[in-house]
Design a protein around this motif. Structure first.
Motif, short mmCIF file in Angstrom:
data_model
loop_
_atom_site.label_atom_id
_atom_site.label_comp_id
_atom_site.label_asym_id
_atom_site.label_seq_id
_atom_site.Cartn_x
_atom_site.Cartn_y
_atom_site.Cartn_z
N CYS A 162 0.83 -1.21 0.00
CA CYS A 162 0.00 0.00 0.00
C CYS A 162 0.86 1.26 0.00
O CYS A 162 1.63 1.50 0.93
CB CYS A 162 -0.95 0.02 1.20
N GLU A 213 -2.12 -4.80 -4.34
CA GLU A 213 -1.67 -3.44 -4.08
C GLU A 213 -2.87 -2.51 -3.95
O GLU A 213 -3.94 -2.80 -4.46
CB GLU A 213 -0.74 -2.94 -5.19
N CYS A 214 -2.67 -1.43 -3.21
CA CYS A 214 -3.75 -0.47 -3.02
C CYS A 214 -3.15 0.90 -2.74
O CYS A 214 -1.95 1.03 -2.48
CB CYS A 214 -4.68 -0.91 -1.89
N VAL A 230 -6.70 -1.05 2.06
CA VAL A 230 -5.76 -1.97 2.72
C VAL A 230 -6.53 -2.94 3.61
O VAL A 230 -6.36 -4.15 3.54
CB VAL A 230 -4.75 -1.21 3.61
N LEU A 267 3.16 -1.19 4.37
CA LEU A 267 2.23 -0.07 4.49
C LEU A 267 2.93 1.27 4.66
O LEU A 267 3.76 1.45 5.56
CB LEU A 267 1.32 -0.33 5.71
#
Length: 214
Positions: free
Chosen positions: A7, A32-33, A39, A53
């Motif tokens: 992320c 993925e974000c 997330v 993160l």
């Protein structure tokens, strides 16, 4: 194979990290974000071994996401990756349950080492951070006075950083899903604890203590 949920709100950073990790045979970017709520959503449904993160992500603060993930999935390792100064942010991340903290300037070997250690159930601490944590522990043992911002609660710290970044009460309320009155209450506590007299004073305090991203 270590399956990672990545992320970061910057696509170029995600692509760079994927390229780096593509050369590591035992690590795979499984998802993925680009924002906090995504997330949490993906972590709930995907078969992953670790979350990588960023702290500064949209819609939901990375520290808040970390806390939520550890509440819902306490055994899922979360490795924090950020541009924020390690000295000021890593200790807070560890207290919230992070399995490690890396600055984005870290080299590839450090990143891979941190991922492997965290995925194996350990906690990655860089040599520099180990010294910082040891000094902090020593200071507390000696009853040395801590910096004012270290006494802020998690939510107060979130509001503090957003004020220092120039956000209005309404903007902070919208981002943290709080009422403006609640944000104003947190602001009053922050002013009292830091000794600042207004928002400019909060921003100056943040700059003085290197609490803003570089």
């Amino acid at each position: 194979m270590i399956r990672i949920l990545l992320c970061d709100d910057h696509r170029i950073v995600r692509e760079g990290l994927k390229q780096i990790l593509a050369d590591t045979p035992d690590i795979e970017v499984a998802g993925e974000c680009a924002d906090g709520p995504e997330v949490v959503r993906q972590a709930r449904v995907q078969a992953i071994d670790l979350v990588l993160l960023d702290i500064a992500i949209p819609l939901q603060d990375g520290l808040d996401v970390l806390r939520q993930l550890k509440q819902e999935m306490p055994r899922l390792p979360v490795l924090m990756l950020s541009t924020y100064p390690e000295k000021q942010y890593a200790a807070r991340c560890y207290r919230l349950g992070a399995a490690g903290y890396l600055n984005k300037s870290a080299d590839t070997e450090q990143l891979v080492e941190a991922i492997r250690k965290a995925a194996d159930g350990g906690v990655y601490v860089s040599p520099h951070m180990a010294e910082t944590l040891a000094a902090e522990l020593s200071a507390r043992t000696a009853h040395t006075q801590r910096a004012a911002h270290e006494s802020l609660s998690h939510r107060e710290y979130q509001v503090f950083r957003l004020i220092a970044a120039g956000r209005s009460v309404k903007e902070i309320a919208d981002q943290l899903t709080l009422s403006p009155n609640t944000v104003s209450t947190y602001r009053s506590r922050i002013l009292e604890k830091t000794g600042a007299s207004n928002d400019v004073g909060i921003a100056m305090y943040a700059v003085r203590h290197q609490l803003l991203p570089v």
